[in-house]
Structures are given as structure tokens and as C-alpha cells.
Design a protein around this motif. Structure first.
Motif, mmCIF file in Angstrom:
data_model
loop_
_atom_site.group_PDB
_atom_site.id
_atom_site.type_symbol
_atom_site.label_atom_id
_atom_site.label_comp_id
_atom_site.label_asym_id
_atom_site.label_seq_id
_atom_site.Cartn_x
_atom_site.Cartn_y
_atom_site.Cartn_z
ATOM 1 N N ALA A 8 0.879 -1.076 -0.068
ATOM 2 C CA ALA A 8 -0.065 -0.096 -0.051
ATOM 3 C C ALA A 8 0.734 1.193 -0.022
ATOM 4 C CB ALA A 8 -0.918 0.035 1.082
ATOM 5 N N ILE A 9 0.219 2.418 -0.597
ATOM 6 C CA ILE A 9 1.065 3.801 -0.528
ATOM 7 C C ILE A 9 0.079 4.637 0.266
ATOM 8 C CG2 ILE A 9 -0.070 4.064 -2.776
ATOM 9 C CD1 ILE A 9 2.597 5.769 -3.220
ATOM 10 N N HIS A 10 0.792 5.374 1.206
ATOM 11 C CA HIS A 10 0.033 6.310 1.902
ATOM 12 C C HIS A 10 0.188 7.838 1.194
ATOM 13 C CE1 HIS A 10 -0.505 4.390 5.843
ATOM 14 N NE2 HIS A 10 0.245 3.470 4.963
ATOM 15 N N VAL A 11 -0.961 8.293 0.832
ATOM 16 C CA VAL A 11 -1.002 9.651 0.051
ATOM 17 C C VAL A 11 -1.465 10.840 0.736
ATOM 18 C CG1 VAL A 11 -0.498 8.250 -1.999
ATOM 19 C CG2 VAL A 11 -2.823 9.100 -1.521
ATOM 20 N N LYS B 41 0.746 20.166 2.397
ATOM 21 C CA LYS B 41 -0.115 19.392 2.736
ATOM 22 C C LYS B 41 -1.576 19.939 2.983
ATOM 23 C CE LYS B 41 -0.846 15.421 5.881
ATOM 24 N NZ LYS B 41 -0.312 14.504 6.780
ATOM 25 N N VAL B 42 -2.432 19.319 2.323
ATOM 26 C CA VAL B 42 -4.255 19.621 2.882
ATOM 27 C C VAL B 42 -4.525 18.546 3.951
ATOM 28 C CG1 VAL B 42 -6.292 19.614 1.861
ATOM 29 C CG2 VAL B 42 -4.443 20.229 0.314
ATOM 30 N N GLU B 43 -4.623 19.320 5.110
ATOM 31 C CA GLU B 43 -4.767 18.373 6.384
ATOM 32 C C GLU B 43 -6.045 17.648 6.030
ATOM 33 O OE1 GLU B 43 -2.805 17.931 8.551
ATOM 34 O OE2 GLU B 43 -1.271 19.406 7.758
ATOM 35 N N GLY B 44 -6.121 16.507 6.578
ATOM 36 C CA GLY B 44 -7.492 15.859 6.512
ATOM 37 C C GLY B 44 -7.491 15.118 5.283
ATOM 38 N N SER B 45 -6.715 15.109 4.237
ATOM 39 C CA SER B 45 -6.812 14.330 2.958
ATOM 40 C C SER B 45 -5.932 13.044 2.726
ATOM 41 C CB SER B 45 -6.057 15.391 1.926
ATOM 42 O OG SER B 45 -4.965 15.605 2.288
ATOM 43 N N GLU B 46 -5.501 12.820 4.142
ATOM 44 C CA GLU B 46 -4.737 11.396 4.002
ATOM 45 C C GLU B 46 -5.388 10.222 3.781
ATOM 46 O OE1 GLU B 46 -5.089 13.315 6.507
ATOM 47 O OE2 GLU B 46 -2.957 14.130 7.209
ATOM 48 N N ARG B 47 -5.117 9.237 2.699
ATOM 49 C CA ARG B 47 -5.693 8.146 2.516
ATOM 50 C C ARG B 47 -4.597 7.004 2.076
ATOM 51 N NH1 ARG B 47 -6.288 12.086 -1.073
ATOM 52 N NH2 ARG B 47 -5.850 11.869 -3.207
ATOM 53 N N VAL B 48 -5.078 6.004 2.127
ATOM 54 C CA VAL B 48 -4.301 4.566 1.649
ATOM 55 C C VAL B 48 -4.744 4.045 0.564
ATOM 56 C CG1 VAL B 48 -3.254 2.473 2.607
ATOM 57 C CG2 VAL B 48 -3.568 4.325 4.100
ATOM 58 N N LEU B 49 -3.714 3.746 -0.653
ATOM 59 C CA LEU B 49 -4.135 3.125 -1.726
ATOM 60 C C LEU B 49 -3.349 1.883 -1.807
ATOM 61 C CD1 LEU B 49 -3.582 6.298 -4.186
ATOM 62 C CD2 LEU B 49 -5.834 5.418 -2.889
#
Length: 495
Positions: A384-387, A403-411
Motif C-alpha cells: 500500500a501507499i499512503h498519500v 499538505k492539505v490537512e485531513g486528505s490522507e488516505r491509503v491506496l
């Protein structure tokens, strides 16, 4: 100018592509064949404008504007319109050693500066160029033309990409004995192992290499200068050396998890893929490994290399493919700060994105996104990759991604390909010869002179100018050959 009203009568039409789903079943070029009648119509759209920016070859806003090899575009467009194909071929070859390469893979800065493009879609210059040379090969007009006389000078060209081949071709035509050294097992450099077959069939490369060999150029594949053969030995054995080794040092992404398996630089994915394909075709291998098969593939970086990774992954049978770009999505039309005749920085859909959309239902690109961490499985491979999203803000006069706070996600990602460009030439030859470098680590040699800090050593192409276009590499190879010839003979007749 055969048809003054052509640009008013005919709309721009490019050579059709094969159906995306169908072409994913093979590694053949994406284009259909060309229709001579339609191409003559397209040639008639050229305005003979009197100020042909299309062949100026300038640099505006750090981008190419017009053709860097100064192709005589209005002339060959008019000849095609008139059906004088052989004359068009002869006109084209006055400026470009390898139009079958540029006609396929050049992004066509000539079209970006076409005067008609100010008010209408530009002339299909790239399609016409490819069609001229393809017809010339088909009709048998392309024949070996070795020099009538030979000098006693021997020249080594290191690297067989577009710059090296152009330099070798020109120097051979001047009558010198030219030997081209290539570390890979096949000649062509990035033309062979950097660009996938569906963009540039390797038969197209091989036939040009064979022609050059028939004209007297000696090729030595499988010889890495600086390892298999000392670079200084070339100085002893040859009267001049032209270095065209490219800018092959890739840009890395040093974030947590980078050491995990199945994270590759793009060229370490694309090159072996082509090599395996041709090993199988030529009976030198029996297995074609499909590294992306069944995997969720993440490509970090845009540009042509990223697109090639998309197309290759889809042909492997990947589960999914996504492309992450840290830059914003380009506008659909020229922005106010990107006027003609600059290269138009507008949104485009290339063959890889078109194929991904046909399979997945949407464009694979995600804009204003960057990676922060790779996550691995129990076997040490990436899973996986954290973006997160970014926005570009001005800090101390420089735009920086924030960085846009709260935009973290895992693909999910079982294969990650890094296609973020190149930093400069590899160090082996540079260090052995003690060549002077510029601030970007490129070999220092003035454009127009091409002489390095070492006597009788010249440098051209990406090794000198940094990562750039194939057409600029051909420009530099030709120009470096001219200066090398002048150095050896006191004067030169090379164009």
C-alpha cells in the motif's frame, strides 16, 4: 503554396488510433495506417504563412517552440499536398536524420507554434512527417549512401540513443571512421529500451541501425565504457570522442518504506520488458515475465514515461493502475501566461490514459497528490501507499507544495513505479575522465561548441543539456558532429 484556402476548407484530422481495448492485446504501434488522400488534405492546411514559427527551434519559457532540427515544414507540407512524396522525403532528410523516430515519439513543438494554431487547430505536422518517411521506406527510396571518400580520422561515439546515432551518422557522412559503443545488448539507447514497442516498434529502430551499418558505421553493443573498456583508452585509440550517454540517473523518492520490494524506477520496468519481448521473438529467451499482472499498480509521476508505464502495466494484465501527479491538472485551453508560440501547457489524453479509461472507466491520473509512506507486507514487499493532497503556496517568492490537512488516505499497491524524471548523467565516465560539470551535474560544454574540459572530448544530448526531447538530442548530435569535424579537419561542410 498549392491551396491558399486549404486551412479554410479542411478541419484538422490526425491518423486514427486502433481501438484501445483491441490494441491492449498486443504490443504493436497504436496508430492505424495512413490514407494518402486525407494526408494531402492535411498538407493543404499549411498556410505558407511567411513567418513559419513551426521550424524556428527556439526556447521560450524553458520549453521548445518550433522544430529544434529546423525541419522545412511548409515545404514538405506543400509537396505532400501536391503528391510529390519523394521530393517531400528528400526535403525532410535535409534536416532530420531520423524522421521515423520524431514522427512517432516527438511531442511536436512545431505544432504548438504553428501560425494556424493561433485561431484554429494546428496543421498535423507530426503525422505528415511520419507518413513521408514510412512511405519512403515502403517505396525503397531509403538506400545506403556511404561516403565517396574516407579520411584517416577515427571517432568514438559513446551511447547509441538519438544524440549518439545522429552524431555518428553525420560524422560517417563526413568520411570519418566511426565506432559507436553501447552498453546494452542492442543498439538504440532509449529508442530501444526506454520507449515501449507500442509507441516505437523496434523494427523501425533496427532498420535504421542496419542502414547506418551498411553505410560504414561500426556498432559495438554490450560494451560499457568505464567498466568493460576504460574511458581513457578511447583517448589513446581515437582521434576524437563524442559522449552521448544520456541523463540516466533517475530521481528517487526517499520516503519511509522505500526499501520494500516491488518499488522500481520506471526505466527498470520498461527496459527489461522490451528486452524480454525481443529475446523471446529472436529465440534468445522463452519466458516473458509480466511484472504487473494481477497487481494494483501506482505510478508516481506524469509525463511520457509515466504514460508508458500505464500502457505497459495494462498489457501485463494489472488489476488496476493509477498515476499520481503532484502538479495541478492543466487547463483545457492556453492560459493567459502561456501565449502562442510557447508550447501549449494544456490538458492532453495520451494513449496510456485512453487505454486505462477504456478498461477502468476513468482517467488514471490523480492531480495534486503526493506520497508520504510505503507500507509493506510480511514478505517485505510493498502492499500500500499512503498519500495526501497538496496545494501550491508561495513561500519566500517560491511556490511550494503544502499538505492539505485531513486528505490522507491509503491506496492498495503491489507494484510502485517511480517516473519522476532524471537528475543527470551517471558518474562513471565523468569521474574517470575528470570532466567538468555544471550546477545540475551535466557535463559542461557550451552549446554550439560542445567541447568538454578534456581535449578532443565532446558531449551532446541529455548528458550535456539535461533531460529533454528526442528532437533536441538529434539537434545536439548533429551540431556536435559538425564541431568535431571542424576540430579534426580545420573546417567543416556538415550542415
Amino acid at each position: 503554396m498549392g491551396k491558399p484556402t486549404g486551412f479554410l476548407e479542411f478541419e484538422r484530422k490526425t491518423i486514427a488510433d486502433r481501438d484501445p481495448i483491441q490494441r491492449l492485446k498486443d504490443w504493436n504501434e497504436t496508430h492505424e495506417g495512413f490514407d494518402e488522400g486525407k494526408l494531402r488534405e492535411q498538407g493543404s492546411r499549411c498556410m505558407d504563412c511567411g513567418t513559419p514559427y513551426c521550424h524556428t527551434g527556439m526556447t521560450l519559457a524553458n520549453m521548445a517552440s518550433g522544430c529544434p532540427v529546423n525541419n522545412l515544414i511548409p515545404e514538405f507540407n506543400d509537396l505532400v499536398y501536391k503528391g510529390r512524396w519523394k521530393d517531400a522525403y528528400e526535403r525532410l532528410m535535409k534536416t532530420n536524420n531520423f524522421p521515423e523516430f520524431t514522427g512517432r515519439v516527438c511531442p511536436a513543438p512545431c505544432e504548438g507554434s504553428c501560425v494556424l494554431g493561433v485561431i484554429e487547430p494546428p496543421v498535423t505536422i507530426k503525422n505528415i512527417e511520419q507518413s513521408i518517411i514510412d512511405k519512403a521506406w515502403a517505396e525503397g527510396w531509403v538506400q545506403p549512401n556511404p561516403p565517396a571518400t574516407r579520411t584517416d580520422k577515427k571517432i568514438a561515439v559513446v551511447g547509441s540513443g538519438p544524440a549518439g546515432l545522429a552524431a555518428a551518422d553525420q560524422l560517417n557522412q563526413a568520411g570519418h571512421r566511426v565506432t559507436v559503443f553501447e552498453r546494452a545488448d542492442r543498439i538504440g539507447g532509449l529508442l530501444m529500451y526506454g520507449i515501449p514497442n507500442m509507441k516505437l516498434q523496434k523494427e523501425v529502430v533496427n532498420r535504421r541501425v542496419q542502414l547506418m551499418e551498411d553505410e560504414g558505421v561500426t556498432f559495438r553493443p554490450g560494451v560499457e565504457i568505464g567498466k568493460d573498456l576504460p574511458a581513457r583508452q578511447l583517448l589513446d585509440e581515437f582521434d576524437a570522442v563524442v559522449l552521448c550517454c544520456g541523463a540516466t540517473k533517475p530521481r528517487d523518492l526517499p520516503i519511509p518504506g522505500r526499501e520494500l520490494g516491488n518499488i522500481h524506477f520506471a526505466m527498470d520496468f520498461l527496459g527489461p520488458n522490451t528486452k524480454e519481448m525481443w529475446d523471446v521473438r529472436e529465440g534468445k529467451g522463452s519466458q516473458f515475465s509480466e511484472l504487473a499482472k494481477g497487481k494494483n499498480v501506482i505510478i508516481i509521476g506524469g509525463g511520457d514515461t509515466g504514460t508508458d508505464c500505464v500502457g505497459t502495466s495494462l498489457r501485463h494484465g494489472c488489476e488496476s493502475v493509477s498515476q499520481l501527479e503532484i502538479m495541478p491538472k492543466p487547463p483545457m485551453e492556453r492560459a493567459a501566461n502561456n501565449p502562442w508560440p510557447e508550447w501549449p501547457k494544456v490538458f492532453k489524453v495520451d494513449y496510456g490514459q485512453e487505454e486505462a479509461a477504456a478498461v477502468q472507466g476513468e482517467d488514471p491520473r490523480q492531480y495534486l497528490v503526493t506520497a508520504s509512506k510505503f507500507e509493506g507486507d510480511e514478505d517485505g514487499n510493498v502492499k500500500a501507499i499512503h498519500v495526501h493532497d497538496v496545494e501550491w503556496v508561495s513561500e519566500n517568492g517560491r511556490f511550494m507544495p503544502k499538505k492539505v490537512e485531513g486528505s490522507e488516505r491509503v491506496l492498495p499497491a503491489e507494484l510502485v513505479l517511480l517516473a519522476m524524471g532524471f537528475l543527470g548523467p551517471e558518474a562513471t565516465i565523468v569521474e574517470e575522465l575528470g570532466l567538468e560539470q555544471d550546477a545540475r551535474s551535466n557535463v559542461k560544454a557550451e552549446y554550439g561548441e560542445f567541447r568538454t574540459s578534456i581535449d578532443k572530448v565532446f558531449a551532446a544530448g541529455d548528458m550535456r543539456r539535461g533531460q529533454s526531447l528526442i528532437v533536441w538530442a538529434i539537434n545536439e548530435g548533429r551540431a556536435a558532429a559538425r564541431e568535431c569535424d571542424r576540430f579534426l579537419m580545420g573546417s567543416t561542410k556538415l550542415p
